[in-house]
Design a protein around this motif. Sequence first.
Motif, PDB file in Angstrom:
ATOM      1  N   LEU A   1       0.830  -1.206   0.000  1.00  0.00           N
ATOM      2  CA  LEU A   1       0.000   0.000   0.000  1.00  0.00           C
ATOM      3  C   LEU A   1       0.868   1.261   0.000  1.00  0.00           C
ATOM      4  O   LEU A   1       0.621   2.202  -0.771  1.00  0.00           O
ATOM      5  CB  LEU A   1      -0.922  -0.014   1.221  1.00  0.00           C
ATOM      6  CG  LEU A   1      -1.891   1.167   1.363  1.00  0.00           C
ATOM      7  CD1 LEU A   1      -2.842   1.239   0.173  1.00  0.00           C
ATOM      8  CD2 LEU A   1      -2.684   1.050   2.662  1.00  0.00           C
TER       9      LEU A   1
ATOM     10  N   TRP B   1       0.987   4.064  -3.051  1.00  0.00           N
ATOM     11  CA  TRP B   1       0.752   5.480  -2.726  1.00  0.00           C
ATOM     12  C   TRP B   1       1.949   6.336  -3.138  1.00  0.00           C
ATOM     13  O   TRP B   1       1.790   7.471  -3.582  1.00  0.00           O
ATOM     14  CB  TRP B   1       0.493   5.634  -1.229  1.00  0.00           C
ATOM     15  CG  TRP B   1      -0.934   5.438  -0.850  1.00  0.00           C
ATOM     16  CD1 TRP B   1      -2.025   5.462  -1.655  1.00  0.00           C
ATOM     17  CD2 TRP B   1      -1.441   5.190   0.476  1.00  0.00           C
ATOM     18  NE1 TRP B   1      -3.182   5.239  -0.936  1.00  0.00           N
ATOM     19  CE2 TRP B   1      -2.844   5.071   0.376  1.00  0.00           C
ATOM     20  CE3 TRP B   1      -0.847   5.038   1.721  1.00  0.00           C
ATOM     21  CZ2 TRP B   1      -3.666   4.841   1.481  1.00  0.00           C
ATOM     22  CZ3 TRP B   1      -1.655   4.806   2.826  1.00  0.00           C
ATOM     23  CH2 TRP B   1      -3.052   4.711   2.699  1.00  0.00           C
TER      24      TRP B   1
ATOM     25  N   GLU C   1      -6.854   9.646  -4.084  1.00  0.00           N
ATOM     26  CA  GLU C   1      -6.228   8.335  -4.225  1.00  0.00           C
ATOM     27  C   GLU C   1      -5.638   7.852  -2.900  1.00  0.00           C
ATOM     28  O   GLU C   1      -5.447   6.647  -2.699  1.00  0.00           O
ATOM     29  CB  GLU C   1      -5.112   8.392  -5.283  1.00  0.00           C
ATOM     30  CG  GLU C   1      -5.615   8.638  -6.692  1.00  0.00           C
ATOM     31  CD  GLU C   1      -4.458   8.751  -7.666  1.00  0.00           C
ATOM     32  OE1 GLU C   1      -3.858   7.698  -7.999  1.00  0.00           O
ATOM     33  OE2 GLU C   1      -4.141   9.875  -8.087  1.00  0.00           O
TER      34      GLU C   1
ATOM     35  N   PRO D   1      -8.770   4.957  -0.174  1.00  0.00           N
ATOM     36  CA  PRO D   1      -8.301   3.720   0.477  1.00  0.00           C
ATOM     37  C   PRO D   1      -8.180   3.859   1.994  1.00  0.00           C
ATOM     38  O   PRO D   1      -8.474   2.909   2.736  1.00  0.00           O
ATOM     39  CB  PRO D   1      -6.935   3.474  -0.171  1.00  0.00           C
ATOM     40  CG  PRO D   1      -6.993   4.178  -1.470  1.00  0.00           C
ATOM     41  CD  PRO D   1      -7.833   5.393  -1.224  1.00  0.00           C
TER      42      PRO D   1
ATOM     43  N   SER E   1     -11.629   3.640   3.539  1.00  0.00           N
ATOM     44  CA  SER E   1     -12.092   2.240   3.471  1.00  0.00           C
ATOM     45  C   SER E   1     -11.380   1.385   4.506  1.00  0.00           C
ATOM     46  O   SER E   1     -11.985   0.502   5.124  1.00  0.00           O
ATOM     47  CB  SER E   1     -11.858   1.677   2.066  1.00  0.00           C
ATOM     48  OG  SER E   1     -10.477   1.460   1.836  1.00  0.00           O
ATOM     49  N   LEU E   2     -10.099   1.658   4.710  1.00  0.00           N
ATOM     50  CA  LEU E   2      -9.318   0.915   5.700  1.00  0.00           C
ATOM     51  C   LEU E   2      -9.904   1.107   7.102  1.00  0.00           C
ATOM     52  O   LEU E   2     -10.158   0.145   7.830  1.00  0.00           O
ATOM     53  CB  LEU E   2      -7.868   1.394   5.637  1.00  0.00           C
ATOM     54  CG  LEU E   2      -6.776   0.625   6.376  1.00  0.00           C
ATOM     55  CD1 LEU E   2      -5.408   0.976   5.771  1.00  0.00           C
ATOM     56  CD2 LEU E   2      -6.752   0.956   7.851  1.00  0.00           C
TER      57      LEU E   2
ATOM     58  N   CYS F   1     -13.533  -0.393   7.382  1.00  0.00           N
ATOM     59  CA  CYS F   1     -13.523  -1.858   7.472  1.00  0.00           C
ATOM     60  C   CYS F   1     -13.090  -2.308   8.863  1.00  0.00           C
ATOM     61  O   CYS F   1     -13.690  -3.226   9.440  1.00  0.00           O
ATOM     62  CB  CYS F   1     -12.600  -2.434   6.408  1.00  0.00           C
ATOM     63  SG  CYS F   1     -12.606  -4.238   6.326  1.00  0.00           S
TER      64      CYS F   1
ATOM     65  N   VAL G   1      -8.423  -4.518   1.613  1.00  0.00           N
ATOM     66  CA  VAL G   1      -9.373  -3.701   0.855  1.00  0.00           C
ATOM     67  C   VAL G   1      -8.716  -2.412   0.393  1.00  0.00           C
ATOM     68  O   VAL G   1      -8.859  -1.994  -0.768  1.00  0.00           O
ATOM     69  CB  VAL G   1     -10.620  -3.404   1.719  1.00  0.00           C
ATOM     70  CG1 VAL G   1     -11.496  -2.341   1.063  1.00  0.00           C
ATOM     71  CG2 VAL G   1     -11.427  -4.674   1.954  1.00  0.00           C
ATOM     72  N   ALA G   2      -7.969  -1.763   1.286  1.00  0.00           N
ATOM     73  CA  ALA G   2      -7.304  -0.504   0.935  1.00  0.00           C
ATOM     74  C   ALA G   2      -6.280  -0.724  -0.178  1.00  0.00           C
ATOM     75  O   ALA G   2      -6.175   0.090  -1.119  1.00  0.00           O
ATOM     76  CB  ALA G   2      -6.627   0.085   2.170  1.00  0.00           C
ATOM     77  N   LEU G   3      -5.521  -1.819  -0.112  1.00  0.00           N
ATOM     78  CA  LEU G   3      -4.516  -2.111  -1.139  1.00  0.00           C
ATOM     79  C   LEU G   3      -5.180  -2.344  -2.495  1.00  0.00           C
ATOM     80  O   LEU G   3      -4.712  -1.813  -3.526  1.00  0.00           O
ATOM     81  CB  LEU G   3      -3.710  -3.334  -0.724  1.00  0.00           C
ATOM     82  CG  LEU G   3      -2.673  -3.854  -1.731  1.00  0.00           C
ATOM     83  CD1 LEU G   3      -1.626  -2.789  -2.036  1.00  0.00           C
ATOM     84  CD2 LEU G   3      -2.006  -5.125  -1.207  1.00  0.00           C
TER      85      LEU G   3
ATOM     86  N   LEU H   1      -8.102  -1.246  -3.513  1.00  0.00           N
ATOM     87  CA  LEU H   1      -8.644   0.023  -4.003  1.00  0.00           C
ATOM     88  C   LEU H   1      -7.546   0.891  -4.614  1.00  0.00           C
ATOM     89  O   LEU H   1      -7.708   1.458  -5.707  1.00  0.00           O
ATOM     90  CB  LEU H   1      -9.336   0.780  -2.864  1.00  0.00           C
ATOM     91  CG  LEU H   1     -10.785   0.401  -2.572  1.00  0.00           C
ATOM     92  CD1 LEU H   1     -11.287   1.133  -1.329  1.00  0.00           C
ATOM     93  CD2 LEU H   1     -11.677   0.751  -3.762  1.00  0.00           C
ATOM     94  N   ALA H   2      -6.417   1.013  -3.900  1.00  0.00           N
ATOM     95  CA  ALA H   2      -5.310   1.819  -4.424  1.00  0.00           C
ATOM     96  C   ALA H   2      -4.810   1.250  -5.747  1.00  0.00           C
ATOM     97  O   ALA H   2      -4.487   1.999  -6.687  1.00  0.00           O
ATOM     98  CB  ALA H   2      -4.181   1.878  -3.396  1.00  0.00           C
TER      99      ALA H   2
END
Length: 571
Positions: free
Chosen positions: A171, A175, A358, A362, A365-366, A369, A388-390, A392-393
């Motif tokens: 992640l 980023w 961007e 994420p 969402s992180l 969740c 989930v964050a990874l 999405l990114a």
Amino acid sequence: MQNSGKLAFAIFLLALIAAQFINSKVQKVWVEQSYVYDLYDNEQGRLSYMFKGQEITIEQIVPYASSPLNQANLSNGQPPELGQQWVDQDGQVKLLKPAFHFGLWSLLPAFLTVALCLLTREPLTALFAGIVSGAIMLGNYDLTDKVLIPNLSTEGAAALLLLYLWLLGGLLGIWSKTGAAQAFAEFMTEKFVTGPRSAKCISWMLGVLFFQGGTMSTVLVGTTVRPLADKAKVSHEEMSYIVDSTASPIASVLAFNAWPAYIQALIFVPGVSFLATEADRISFFFSSIPFSFYGIFAVIGTLLLSLNITTFAGARIRAAKARADRTGQLDGPDATPLTAKELQHPEVPSHYKPHYLEFLIPLVSLISCAVLTFVFLGSPKVNWAFGVALLLAFFISLAKGMSLIDVMDGFGSGLKSVVYASVILLLAVIVGAISKEIGAGLYLVSQIGETLPFWLLPITLQLMTMLIAFSTGTSWGTYAIAFPLAMPLSWGIAVNSGMDNPEIFMMICFATVLNGSVYGDQCSPISDTTILSSMTTGCDLMDHVKSQIVPASFAAAIAGLLWTLCAVLFT
């Protein structure tokens, strides 16, 4: 530096000789450990309990007096044949397990690791030296097959690799490659951050808001605030202290997290009415929060630093702040930050236009969740949250036109950036496991007796748990060792002293164990939260340890004084 290296090598050799002497000459001291569970009759009418979401049925219960694992039988010095046994003692069913220590020698691996960390500023070799000394004490000379591989093949080690190497590293890498972290920092700087003070205040507020505690809070806050703090030229020593000192300390004060459910199972005392049921024990936990003086003062200390009030921050943090203000250098001249240079100087493809969303999408969402899984499942699923964050990114960058090759290049750079810190983290876990196995905490606990004056017990428990957590690098592991012994001891002293308010005395003693463990965990160079605070903020590990220990110790000293006064005045 050369002299310190020679001294470190001499200490290491002496430690190895001592470890071999312990293994061959020092007799193990066996100690009874008892565990109380919330038992119930299942549908088949058999006594059962829940463990990690599964129902466990108790097959056989024997009288306590006839168990080979009771203290009287263990005191003969012979290794017990059983690993555990359910017993009935005066109508109470509990689980007995044997444990041992080597007396003062049990502290050797932890002492060696910390001493070499301080002397050499090189945590990998220091941790490995601690592992080697502990393995020799246990007679495990095959380090690879008997020590490293069994510990690295556990579920916990696999979870560390998944979360902190693949998910977190990946992640951070994406980023960095997309420029999302820098875009977020520029957006925050334009809208909210006007300088170092506002950047630190935002970091402090996020640390308070993410009050789940431990590694989750450390990683969430650290990854969120580093871009804006770096842009505002806040020293990494200051940032790592703020992130670390608003993780577990705030979790012990705003305890709407997993802590009460875990700790309540450790504080049952037979015959004490206000600790009789699970609900009673959770209520007792929350009633004790006003006595969590260390957690309160630790969080206040980081707030003062965030407001640029450095009176209580110590010389190292003041020097780091002055260096960053004067030169813009976020690390000391000899620092070795726990992140790679690739993340500090990203190479965004020329055709790609970064956007702060961007980073923000994420991140939201992180957090969502993690919070929702805690609300609905009872514990935050951190791996799910970062997964989930990874994803999405990853997909956002592809949707915006970045090539798959560039995205995977960023992902790979992220993995490389946290490999060193992940190895340190895994070795720290092994050192902690070895220290627990050789009984470092048990030995310290055994030094307290019921003849202690009641007003000395709180600060004694504080110092004991500080040492245990510092030596093992874990607060929750310290709770498992200290609470089952400290709570009956404090009740016995309260009854023998004829106190008017024994429940308040128990609350004070409870708070000292809770907070002393947090302090030791927070300041230990082999603690996961210490390492992750350094990793996520880009700080040198030993710079973080040395700069944090002064303000943390100041808060602990005030807390110890207040606990002693409360014991004298209110009981």
